[in-house]
Design a protein around this motif. Structure first.
Motif, PDB file in Angstrom:
ATOM      1  N   SER A  84       0.678  -1.466  -0.002  1.00  0.00           N
ATOM      2  CA  SER A  84       0.102  -0.041  -0.050  1.00  0.00           C
ATOM      3  C   SER A  84       0.932   1.030  -0.610  1.00  0.00           C
ATOM      4  O   SER A  84       1.844   1.350   0.586  1.00  0.00           O
ATOM      5  N   PRO A  85       0.504   2.351  -0.658  1.00  0.00           N
ATOM      6  CA  PRO A  85       1.170   3.772  -0.645  1.00  0.00           C
ATOM      7  C   PRO A  85       1.127   4.315   0.628  1.00  0.00           C
ATOM      8  O   PRO A  85       2.026   5.128   1.203  1.00  0.00           O
ATOM      9  N   ALA A  86       0.150   3.793   0.859  1.00  0.00           N
ATOM     10  CA  ALA A  86      -0.010   4.585   2.448  1.00  0.00           C
ATOM     11  C   ALA A  86       1.044   4.377   3.644  1.00  0.00           C
ATOM     12  O   ALA A  86       0.240   2.367   3.830  1.00  0.00           O
ATOM     13  N   LYS A  87       1.888   4.586   4.387  1.00  0.00           N
ATOM     14  CA  LYS A  87       2.955   4.436   5.397  1.00  0.00           C
ATOM     15  C   LYS A  87       2.280   4.690   6.708  1.00  0.00           C
ATOM     16  O   LYS A  87       2.298   4.425   7.935  1.00  0.00           O
ATOM     17  N   THR A  88       1.398   5.603   7.016  1.00  0.00           N
ATOM     18  CA  THR A  88       0.048   5.745   7.926  1.00  0.00           C
ATOM     19  C   THR A  88      -0.908   6.135   7.797  1.00  0.00           C
ATOM     20  O   THR A  88      -1.580   6.105   7.014  1.00  0.00           O
ATOM     21  N   MET A  89      -1.962   6.420   9.256  1.00  0.00           N
ATOM     22  CA  MET A  89      -3.225   6.513   9.221  1.00  0.00           C
ATOM     23  C   MET A  89      -3.394   7.890   7.949  1.00  0.00           C
ATOM     24  O   MET A  89      -4.959   7.378   7.794  1.00  0.00           O
ATOM     25  N   GLU A  90      -2.733   8.705   8.835  1.00  0.00           N
ATOM     26  CA  GLU A  90      -3.069  10.130   8.287  1.00  0.00           C
ATOM     27  C   GLU A  90      -2.688  10.043   7.022  1.00  0.00           C
ATOM     28  O   GLU A  90      -3.777  10.234   5.891  1.00  0.00           O
ATOM     29  N   LEU A 121      -5.311   9.259   1.407  1.00  0.00           N
ATOM     30  CA  LEU A 121      -6.068   8.320   0.182  1.00  0.00           C
ATOM     31  C   LEU A 121      -7.339   8.134  -0.465  1.00  0.00           C
ATOM     32  O   LEU A 121      -7.847   8.110  -1.185  1.00  0.00           O
ATOM     33  N   ALA A 122      -7.562   8.042   0.598  1.00  0.00           N
ATOM     34  CA  ALA A 122      -9.422   7.549   0.739  1.00  0.00           C
ATOM     35  C   ALA A 122     -10.473   8.367   0.273  1.00  0.00           C
ATOM     36  O   ALA A 122     -11.093   8.484  -0.432  1.00  0.00           O
ATOM     37  N   LYS A 123     -10.372   9.720   0.482  1.00  0.00           N
ATOM     38  CA  LYS A 123     -10.671  10.870  -0.132  1.00  0.00           C
ATOM     39  C   LYS A 123     -10.432  12.000  -1.256  1.00  0.00           C
ATOM     40  O   LYS A 123     -11.568  12.285  -1.482  1.00  0.00           O
ATOM     41  N   LYS A 124      -9.516  11.078  -1.328  1.00  0.00           N
ATOM     42  CA  LYS A 124      -9.561  11.733  -2.861  1.00  0.00           C
ATOM     43  C   LYS A 124      -9.544  10.383  -4.299  1.00  0.00           C
ATOM     44  O   LYS A 124      -9.558  11.063  -5.227  1.00  0.00           O
ATOM     45  N   ASN A 125     -10.410   9.608  -3.500  1.00  0.00           N
ATOM     46  CA  ASN A 125     -10.550   8.971  -4.408  1.00  0.00           C
ATOM     47  C   ASN A 125     -11.563   8.167  -3.751  1.00  0.00           C
ATOM     48  O   ASN A 125     -11.843   6.668  -3.141  1.00  0.00           O
ATOM     49  N   GLU A 149     -17.322   0.906  10.085  1.00  0.00           N
ATOM     50  CA  GLU A 149     -18.177   1.242  10.110  1.00  0.00           C
ATOM     51  C   GLU A 149     -18.391   3.069  10.652  1.00  0.00           C
ATOM     52  O   GLU A 149     -18.398   4.241  10.691  1.00  0.00           O
ATOM     53  N   MET A 150     -17.691   3.111  11.762  1.00  0.00           N
ATOM     54  CA  MET A 150     -17.219   3.885  12.935  1.00  0.00           C
ATOM     55  C   MET A 150     -16.160   5.206  12.507  1.00  0.00           C
ATOM     56  O   MET A 150     -15.957   6.174  12.318  1.00  0.00           O
ATOM     57  N   LEU A 151     -15.038   4.385  11.675  1.00  0.00           N
ATOM     58  CA  LEU A 151     -14.058   4.757  10.821  1.00  0.00           C
ATOM     59  C   LEU A 151     -14.533   5.683  10.048  1.00  0.00           C
ATOM     60  O   LEU A 151     -14.301   7.469   9.908  1.00  0.00           O
ATOM     61  N   LYS A 152     -14.982   4.948   9.040  1.00  0.00           N
ATOM     62  CA  LYS A 152     -16.134   5.882   7.810  1.00  0.00           C
ATOM     63  C   LYS A 152     -16.840   6.691   8.462  1.00  0.00           C
ATOM     64  O   LYS A 152     -16.322   8.338   7.789  1.00  0.00           O
ATOM     65  N   SER A 153     -17.525   6.752   9.504  1.00  0.00           N
ATOM     66  CA  SER A 153     -19.037   7.926   9.734  1.00  0.00           C
ATOM     67  C   SER A 153     -17.628   9.331  10.794  1.00  0.00           C
ATOM     68  O   SER A 153     -18.724  10.258  10.697  1.00  0.00           O
ATOM     69  N   ARG A 154     -16.907   8.490  11.842  1.00  0.00           N
ATOM     70  CA  ARG A 154     -16.214   9.720  11.853  1.00  0.00           C
ATOM     71  C   ARG A 154     -15.062  10.334  10.901  1.00  0.00           C
ATOM     72  O   ARG A 154     -15.139  11.959  11.335  1.00  0.00           O
ATOM     73  N   ALA A 155     -14.175   9.846  10.287  1.00  0.00           N
ATOM     74  CA  ALA A 155     -13.597  10.628   9.651  1.00  0.00           C
ATOM     75  C   ALA A 155     -13.861  11.085   7.961  1.00  0.00           C
ATOM     76  O   ALA A 155     -13.655  11.803   7.214  1.00  0.00           O
ATOM     77  N   GLY A 156     -15.773  10.480   7.552  1.00  0.00           N
ATOM     78  CA  GLY A 156     -16.096  10.961   6.590  1.00  0.00           C
ATOM     79  C   GLY A 156     -15.653   9.700   4.968  1.00  0.00           C
ATOM     80  O   GLY A 156     -15.582  11.302   4.156  1.00  0.00           O
ATOM     81  N   LEU A 157     -15.611   8.925   5.428  1.00  0.00           N
ATOM     82  CA  LEU A 157     -14.602   8.310   3.883  1.00  0.00           C
ATOM     83  C   LEU A 157     -15.940   7.573   3.515  1.00  0.00           C
ATOM     84  O   LEU A 157     -16.889   7.197   3.855  1.00  0.00           O
ATOM     85  N   ASP A 158     -15.837   6.907   2.027  1.00  0.00           N
ATOM     86  CA  ASP A 158     -16.846   6.051   1.446  1.00  0.00           C
ATOM     87  C   ASP A 158     -15.679   4.952   1.082  1.00  0.00           C
ATOM     88  O   ASP A 158     -14.935   5.457  -0.116  1.00  0.00           O
ATOM     89  N   ASP A 177      -7.875  -3.266   0.447  1.00  0.00           N
ATOM     90  CA  ASP A 177      -6.906  -2.485   1.080  1.00  0.00           C
ATOM     91  C   ASP A 177      -6.607  -2.243   2.087  1.00  0.00           C
ATOM     92  O   ASP A 177      -5.747  -1.492   2.810  1.00  0.00           O
ATOM     93  N   CYS A 178      -7.804  -2.783   2.638  1.00  0.00           N
ATOM     94  CA  CYS A 178      -6.672  -2.035   4.213  1.00  0.00           C
ATOM     95  C   CYS A 178      -8.694  -3.485   5.356  1.00  0.00           C
ATOM     96  O   CYS A 178      -9.293  -3.990   4.290  1.00  0.00           O
ATOM     97  N   MET A 179      -8.191  -3.548   6.266  1.00  0.00           N
ATOM     98  CA  MET A 179      -8.935  -3.744   7.655  1.00  0.00           C
ATOM     99  C   MET A 179      -8.284  -3.503   8.934  1.00  0.00           C
ATOM    100  O   MET A 179      -7.528  -3.166   9.336  1.00  0.00           O
ATOM    101  N   PHE A 180      -9.749  -4.084   9.182  1.00  0.00           N
ATOM    102  CA  PHE A 180      -9.402  -3.930  10.803  1.00  0.00           C
ATOM    103  C   PHE A 180      -9.173  -5.407  11.470  1.00  0.00           C
ATOM    104  O   PHE A 180     -10.374  -6.893  11.357  1.00  0.00           O
ATOM    105  N   VAL A 181      -8.398  -5.318  12.546  1.00  0.00           N
ATOM    106  CA  VAL A 181      -8.379  -6.786  12.718  1.00  0.00           C
ATOM    107  C   VAL A 181      -7.735  -6.854  14.317  1.00  0.00           C
ATOM    108  O   VAL A 181      -6.792  -6.525  14.191  1.00  0.00           O
ATOM    109  N   SER A 182      -8.020  -8.237  15.301  1.00  0.00           N
ATOM    110  CA  SER A 182      -6.957  -8.262  16.554  1.00  0.00           C
ATOM    111  C   SER A 182      -5.684  -9.098  16.098  1.00  0.00           C
ATOM    112  O   SER A 182      -5.837  -9.047  15.537  1.00  0.00           O
ATOM    113  N   ILE A 183      -6.049  -7.510  17.783  1.00  0.00           N
ATOM    114  CA  ILE A 183      -4.428  -7.632  17.373  1.00  0.00           C
ATOM    115  C   ILE A 183      -3.580  -9.162  17.602  1.00  0.00           C
ATOM    116  O   ILE A 183      -2.072  -9.437  17.228  1.00  0.00           O
ATOM    117  N   LEU A 184      -4.367  -9.924  18.412  1.00  0.00           N
ATOM    118  CA  LEU A 184      -3.685 -11.404  18.411  1.00  0.00           C
ATOM    119  C   LEU A 184      -3.446 -11.940  17.237  1.00  0.00           C
ATOM    120  O   LEU A 184      -2.400 -12.802  17.525  1.00  0.00           O
TER     121      LEU A 184
END
Length: 327
Positions: free
Chosen positions: A136-142, A147-151, A171-180, A202-209
């Motif tokens: 992925s070209p994204a190295k940080t969350m920012e 990237l998501a907002k531009k695309n 879904e909470m991230l999408k709502s809070r950050a305004g992502l499509d 391109d991404c996912m949330f997954v358990s740290i374990l």
């Protein structure tokens, strides 16, 4: 006559605490069952067996673990909800069956998460990690958010299944950050991670374990954790909550111990003390904390407040995202 009745009533009041104390002192009087509503080998099963071993040593009574999987965890949870409230049947579960399922499946869930249970203690919390493929070209969350907002509408984010904790975190991230971002549900964590590593999502949330080995092997890149603060096992990975506009973001998986509603508070306190003894054991901490789990052990009142606040939070997320699911 009246004076004698008043004296008798006073003696009854004094005797009540003594009776409760005696009942808690003699508990348990038979085998204690810890029901976990998921298959053997998972986090709840591992936590349950560690607790059972500790309680057996403390109480000199048999404590066994029974796995009653089915209906997304609802089957085993319902068994405990309908069990005799004497402290001999307990529930070790996650926020999925107590907080999320009743809101997600509605009338298909036959128990009430608040009215049917007596919370004992929050055992531990385990954050999700927001990861992207190593390519992925994204190295940080920012950078990912930019990237998501531009695309808009072009990125796919996977999860282990519709309505699970990882999906709701997205879904909470999408709502809070305004992502499509499109949600791609898989049939389990394994298949979703395979898709991520292969670059199919391109991404996912997954358990740290689950995901830490892939991060260490540089097959996936960790951008953030879902807990309020950084996790000791990934100290260089920021929390989502550190980002501007995302303060207070929290979406942890938790493990909790509960008894049927109506269980004597004195017995609940004795179980609570046993669970805390297990969580304070240095060997237990050495076993669980390196996996990213944070061991808690709070009071029944504190755990009850967490359940109620989580129900409110996730109900809002589910309704806002219009998530509907069938068992």
């Amino acid at each position: 006559m009246f004076r004698r009745l008043r004296l008798f009533a006073g003696l009854l009041v004094l005797a009540a605490p003594s009776a409760a104390f005696a009942q808690a002192t003699s508990y348990p009087t038979e085998t204690v069952r810890i029901i976990t509503p998921f298959e053997p080998g998972g986090g709840t099963d591992i936590m349950s067996r560690a607790l059972a071993q500790k309680l057996e040593g403390l109480w000199s009574k048999s404590v066994i673990v029974e796995n009653k999987a089915g209906a997304n965890g609802n089957l085993g949870t319902d068994v405990v909800a309908k069990s005799k409230p004497d402290g001999h049947t307990l529930l070790m579960t996650t926020n999925a069956t107590i907080v999320i399922n009743p809101q997600l499946f509605g009338d298909q869930v036959k128990y009430d998460p608040v009215k049917d249970f007596a919370p004992v203690t929050l055992m531990s919390t385990l954050p999700f990690v927001f990861v992207v493929p190593a390519s992925s070209p994204a190295k940080t969350m920012e950078e990912f958010i930019e990237l998501a907002k531009k695309n808009p509408g072009t990125l796919d984010c996977g999860s282990s299944g519709m309505g699970g904790g990882a999906h709701l975190a997205l879904e909470m991230l999408k709502s809070r950050a305004g992502l499509d971002i499109a949600h791609i549900p898989y049939k389990g964590t394994g298949s979703s991670i395979t898709a991520l590593i292969g670059g199919h999502i391109d991404c996912m949330f997954v358990s740290i374990l689950t995901v830490t080995p892939y991060i260490k092997q540089e097959q996936a890149r960790a951008l953030a954790v879902s807990s309020l603060k950084r996790n000791p096992s990934l100290p260089d990975t920021p929390a989502v909550a550190e980002l501007p506009g995302l303060d207070g973001f929290e979406s942890d998986l938790w493990y909790g111990l509960l008894a049927p509603a109506g269980t004597d508070p004195a017995i609940v306190e004795k179980i609570n003390a046993g669970a805390k003894a297990m969580l304070d054991d240095p060997d237990i901490r050495g076993r669980f904390e390196p996996t990213g789990a944070l061991l808690i052990g709070n009071s029944p009142e504190e755990f009850s407040k967490l359940i109620e606040s989580d129900i409110k939070k996730w109900t809002e997320v589910i309704e806002r995202a219009n998530i509907k699911a069938q068992l």
